[in-house]
Design an enzyme around this catalytic site. Structure first.
Site, PDB file in Angstrom:
ATOM      1  CB  SER A 147      -0.899   0.006   1.248  1.00  0.00           C
ATOM      2  OG  SER A 147      -1.546   1.241   1.417  1.00  0.00           O
ATOM      3  CE1 TYR A 175      -4.321  -2.414   5.408  1.00  0.00           C
ATOM      4  CE2 TYR A 175      -3.541  -0.207   4.939  1.00  0.00           C
ATOM      5  CZ  TYR A 175      -4.052  -1.402   4.503  1.00  0.00           C
ATOM      6  OH  TYR A 175      -4.307  -1.585   3.161  1.00  0.00           O
TER       7      TYR A 175
END
Length: 294
Positions: A189, A202
């Protein structure tokens, strides 16, 4: 001079502001406004993955559904995971794969559990005898605007076990069944490079995925297996209304001024899985909507 346009106009994609919407995790495609585009009406295959056998985690919705659809339209059979409560979502992904003329196998699986990962790989080998493509895509996040003090051990454990343990176990277990020319594709990401404070745990795992990708790629290169990753920016998936407190301006911060649709991510996975990427390994394909990567 010809009046023929040099390129086709790009479809107009939804831009924020969006309606505020809240869902319980894991989130559902149907209630989302605007509805996500997985490429149902746009993706056209050209046989780049003909007769390949793909295992994909988190294939019930979002990026996973778009990748499953694209792989199928490129000629691959797809075995994908979903959480037990996501059966209805998984059925729609399976329908899209079968409508493309390929085999779809939907497997309820919690990749936080090592034994379930083992059974998943065994199921794929029973089905096909090999795994040509492994896509580690399933992930968990939960925003905590109050910072690290609000991240419980239970949440931290779930994030790490879903995002890292599952990827590690599945890669380790699948590799003996991936032939020369096969590939592993992980989903990292933009958070790996530009962490949002309210997604600290995360973002940490996404940084680890990038490191794992580059390290494993060097480890297995001599075996003819390529390992790469895709790093999406903001993407409009059910995870967003299920895990973020504010959906109205989601994606507005990207230079393109909007989130990606899942269909815009799938071509990167197709490319990395295809023979066109035969000299590409240990790479991260950044699909961030223009956010510079250091």
């Amino acid at each position: 001079m010809s009046d023929t346009p040099r390129s086709q106009p790009q479809p107009r994609r939804p831009e924020p502001d969006f309606p505020q919407q809240d869902q319980e995790h894991p989130g559902w495609t149907g209630p989302m406004d605007p509805p996500p585009d997985h490429g149902e009406d746009s993706y056209r295959g050209s046989g780049r993955l003909q007769d390949r056998k793909a295992v994909l985690t988190g294939g019930d919705s979002g990026i996973g559904r778009a990748v499953a659809l694209a792989f199928a339209r490129e000629g691959a059979d797809v075995l994908f995971t979903h959480l037990p409560e996501e059966g209805e979502e998984a059925a729609e992904t399976a329908r899209l794969v079968r409508d493309a003329g390929r085999t779809a196998v939907a497997v309820p699986c919690d990749i936080r559990e090592e034994e379930q990962c083992r059974r998943l790989v065994e199921r794929a080998v029973r089905e096909w005898g090999r795994i040509d493509i492994l896509v580690n895509n399933a992930a968990y996040q939960m925003a905590q605007p109050d910072g690290i003090a609000a991240i419980t051990t239970e949440q931290f454990d779930r994030v790490v076990r879903t995002n890292l343990y599952g990827m590690f176990w599945l890669s380790k277990m699948a590799l003996p069944h991936i032939p020369k020319g096969g590939s592993i594709i992980n989903t990292t990401s933009v958070q790996a490079y530009r962490p949002s404070p309210d997604l600290l745990d995360y973002a940490m795992t996404k940084g680890a995925i990038a490191t794992f990708t580059q390290g494993l790629a060097q480890m297995v290169a001599a075996d003819g297996v390529r390992v790469n990753a895709v790093a999406p920016g903001p993407v409009w998936t059910p995870l967003i209304p299920a895990t973020l407190p504010d959906t109205t301006e989601f994606g507005k911060q990207s230079p393109l001024g909007r989130p990606a649709q899942p269909a815009e991510m799938a071509p990167a996975y197709v490319f990395l899985a295809s023979s066109e990427a035969s000299y590409i390994t240990a790479e991260i394909v950044n699909a961030t909507g223009g956010s510079p990567i250091p």
